[in-house]
Design an enzyme around this catalytic site. Sequence first.
Site, PDB file in Angstrom:
ATOM      1  N   GLU A  50      -2.350   7.661  -4.854  1.00 22.06           N
ATOM      2  CA  GLU A  50      -2.680   7.033  -6.145  1.00 22.06           C
ATOM      3  C   GLU A  50      -4.156   7.162  -6.534  1.00 22.06           C
ATOM      4  OE1 GLU A  50      -1.643   2.874  -5.098  1.00 22.06           O
ATOM      5  OE2 GLU A  50      -3.762   2.388  -5.336  1.00 22.06           O
TER       6      GLU A  50
ATOM      7  N   ARG B  77       0.854  -1.190   0.000  1.00 25.29           N
ATOM      8  CA  ARG B  77       0.000   0.000   0.000  1.00 25.29           C
ATOM      9  C   ARG B  77       0.888   1.237   0.000  1.00 25.29           C
ATOM     10  NH1 ARG B  77      -3.423  -2.682  -1.563  1.00 25.29           N
ATOM     11  NH2 ARG B  77      -5.501  -3.095  -0.746  1.00 25.29           N
TER      12      ARG B  77
ATOM     13  N   HIS C  75      -0.754  -0.131  -9.673  1.00 26.31           N
ATOM     14  CA  HIS C  75      -1.500  -1.069  -8.811  1.00 26.31           C
ATOM     15  C   HIS C  75      -1.982  -2.275  -9.626  1.00 26.31           C
ATOM     16  CE1 HIS C  75      -3.625  -1.005  -4.690  1.00 26.31           C
ATOM     17  NE2 HIS C  75      -3.557  -2.261  -5.117  1.00 26.31           N
TER      18      HIS C  75
ATOM     19  N   ASP D 225       4.391  -0.372  -7.030  1.00 28.32           N
ATOM     20  CA  ASP D 225       3.114  -0.707  -7.659  1.00 28.32           C
ATOM     21  C   ASP D 225       1.988   0.084  -7.004  1.00 28.32           C
ATOM     22  OD1 ASP D 225       1.512  -2.320  -9.489  1.00 28.32           O
ATOM     23  OD2 ASP D 225       0.678  -3.240  -7.679  1.00 28.32           O
TER      24      ASP D 225
HETATM   25  P1  NAD Z   1      -1.573 -11.070   5.145  1.00 32.76           P
HETATM   26  O1  NAD Z   1      -2.603 -10.563   6.077  1.00 32.76           O
HETATM   27  O2  NAD Z   1      -1.540 -12.520   4.796  1.00 32.76           O
HETATM   28  O3  NAD Z   1      -0.112 -10.685   5.661  1.00 32.76           O
HETATM   29  C1  NAD Z   1       0.205  -9.445   6.219  1.00 32.76           C
HETATM   30  C2  NAD Z   1       1.326  -9.682   7.208  1.00 32.76           C
HETATM   31  O4  NAD Z   1       1.765  -8.410   7.669  1.00 32.76           O
HETATM   32  C3  NAD Z   1       0.890 -10.507   8.432  1.00 32.76           C
HETATM   33  O5  NAD Z   1       1.785 -11.586   8.637  1.00 32.76           O
HETATM   34  C4  NAD Z   1       0.956  -9.512   9.569  1.00 32.76           C
HETATM   35  O6  NAD Z   1       1.325 -10.102  10.813  1.00 32.76           O
HETATM   36  C5  NAD Z   1       2.051  -8.585   9.052  1.00 32.76           C
HETATM   37  N1  NAD Z   1       2.086  -7.302   9.740  1.00 32.76           N
HETATM   38  C6  NAD Z   1       1.100  -6.673  10.424  1.00 32.76           C
HETATM   39  N2  NAD Z   1       1.572  -5.544  10.971  1.00 32.76           N
HETATM   40  C7  NAD Z   1       2.879  -5.478  10.643  1.00 32.76           C
HETATM   41  C8  NAD Z   1       3.923  -4.552  10.935  1.00 32.76           C
HETATM   42  N3  NAD Z   1       3.699  -3.471  11.703  1.00 32.76           N
HETATM   43  N4  NAD Z   1       5.144  -4.780  10.429  1.00 32.76           N
HETATM   44  C9  NAD Z   1       5.401  -5.881   9.680  1.00 32.76           C
HETATM   45  N5  NAD Z   1       4.460  -6.804   9.392  1.00 32.76           N
HETATM   46  C10 NAD Z   1       3.219  -6.593   9.855  1.00 32.76           C
HETATM   47  O7  NAD Z   1      -1.745 -10.168   3.833  1.00 32.76           O
HETATM   48  P2  NAD Z   1      -1.246 -10.512   2.360  1.00 32.76           P
HETATM   49  O8  NAD Z   1      -2.332 -11.216   1.628  1.00 32.76           O
HETATM   50  O9  NAD Z   1       0.119 -11.100   2.404  1.00 32.76           O
HETATM   51  O10 NAD Z   1      -1.186  -9.035   1.745  1.00 32.76           O
HETATM   52  C11 NAD Z   1      -0.232  -8.097   2.179  1.00 32.76           C
HETATM   53  C12 NAD Z   1      -0.606  -6.732   1.642  1.00 32.76           C
HETATM   54  O11 NAD Z   1      -0.516  -6.737   0.220  1.00 32.76           O
HETATM   55  C13 NAD Z   1      -2.085  -6.334   1.899  1.00 32.76           C
HETATM   56  O12 NAD Z   1      -2.216  -5.684   3.140  1.00 32.76           O
HETATM   57  C14 NAD Z   1      -2.418  -5.428   0.767  1.00 32.76           C
HETATM   58  O13 NAD Z   1      -2.265  -4.093   1.214  1.00 32.76           O
HETATM   59  C15 NAD Z   1      -1.347  -5.715  -0.301  1.00 32.76           C
HETATM   60  N6  NAD Z   1      -1.914  -6.163  -1.578  1.00 32.76           N
HETATM   61  C16 NAD Z   1      -1.561  -5.502  -2.700  1.00 32.76           C
HETATM   62  C17 NAD Z   1      -2.050  -5.909  -3.941  1.00 32.76           C
HETATM   63  C18 NAD Z   1      -1.665  -5.221  -5.231  1.00 32.76           C
HETATM   64  O14 NAD Z   1      -2.287  -5.451  -6.281  1.00 32.76           O
HETATM   65  N7  NAD Z   1      -0.630  -4.396  -5.242  1.00 32.76           N
HETATM   66  C19 NAD Z   1      -2.904  -6.995  -4.006  1.00 32.76           C
HETATM   67  C20 NAD Z   1      -3.228  -7.669  -2.817  1.00 32.76           C
HETATM   68  C21 NAD Z   1      -2.727  -7.248  -1.601  1.00 32.76           C
END
Ligand code: NAD
Length: 338
Positions: free
Chosen positions: A259, A230, A291, A254
């Site tokens: 954005e 994000r 994105h 990305d």
């Molecule tokens: P997830 O919930 O499986 O994993 C997120 C991880 O971040 C968890 O293990 C959590 O414990 C950890 N976390 C929480 N707070 C934290 C901190 N302060 N410092 C470090 N780690 C921390 O989520 P995911 O499915 O792996 O997705 C991750 C992120 O990817 C989402 O939050 C979303 O914003 C982003 N995303 C982007 C796209 C895109 O198209 N660019 C698509 C899907 C998801």
Amino acid sequence: MKRVAFFDTKQYDREWFDRIDKSFEIKYFEEKLNSENADLAKGFDGAIAFVNDKINSKTIKILAEGGVKILAMRCAGYNNINFKSAHENGLKVVRVPVYSPYAVAEHTMALLLTLNRKIHKAYNRTRDFNFALNGLTGFDLNGKTAGVIGTGKIGQIFIKICKGFGMNVIAYDPYPIENPDFEYVDLEEIYSRSDVISLHCPLNQYTHHILGADAFSKMKSSVYIINTSRGGLIDSEALLNALKSRRIAGAGLDVYEEEASVFFEDCSDTIVNDDILARLVSLPNVLLTSHQAFLTEEALKNIAEITIENLEDYFAGKPLKNQICYDCCNGGTTSNCG
Ligand code: NAD
């Protein structure tokens, strides 16, 4: 028949949502959902929204007053929703927690490889029959250290990919996984030891600007930053300053803090007012995608199927397995209350 208002429609969304049989009717709107146009959903039972829709308390109040009872996010992230207001207005919120972590993890590596090996530059050069190699030198990923912030679904797959390239992986996550085949360290060590830093944590009050001037000052000057998570995780102005002063080597983005008004749209014929974005785009060591990390056929299919299933469950009075509740999101990092 139940009716659902679909906001911020793109042709590729509609293609997949139309293919699936459903017991409710969808009306597609091109507008991004916000308080100015939420009344389009008046008389609808549900609404489907996306990552850059502005789902603040005003938007939620208008949706709820118009009869909308369920908001189905067709994405994993939910940082753009005021959950307190949703709770107060009786609006249930569901999402698609997993649609293809591979799509995002693979795009993360694509950004890193492109940036490091300058494929984007080589592509433009060779199209102009410029076969010179000056300025295209990269480095071997093999033996380098990847610092991964967030070891959830996407982070873990990205780690596997990095290991496939022979990289050492260190990671930070307040909720570490059991028996990792990589080393957990604190953020200070991520900054000081990494050759590549990749963000895979959610955006919330704790992670907002997790990478800012202070973090950049502790990094190797050769580090590449990759963000497919994000935009708000990085202080964009501090990033720009770190890039301009060569405090860091480059960035593959990305997502971008501001954005919402430009990504997903064709702005090629307009003057983009965001000077930080314009400057970032102009830098030779920055690679930006709009994105698109999620954009694979598998992900689009899963997004449509799970969103429709979420809504079918609600309309049938079944438990909502992908609901995000107010308590979970009220200051916590747990993403799903089941
Ligand atoms: P997830 O919930 O499986 O994993 C997120 C991880 O971040 C968890 O293990 C959590 O414990 C950890 N976390 C929480 N707070 C934290 C901190 N302060 N410092 C470090 N780690 C921390 O989520 P995911 O499915 O792996 O997705 C991750 C992120 O990817 C989402 O939050 C979303 O914003 C982003 N995303 C982007 C796209 C895109 O198209 N660019 C698509 C899907 C998801």
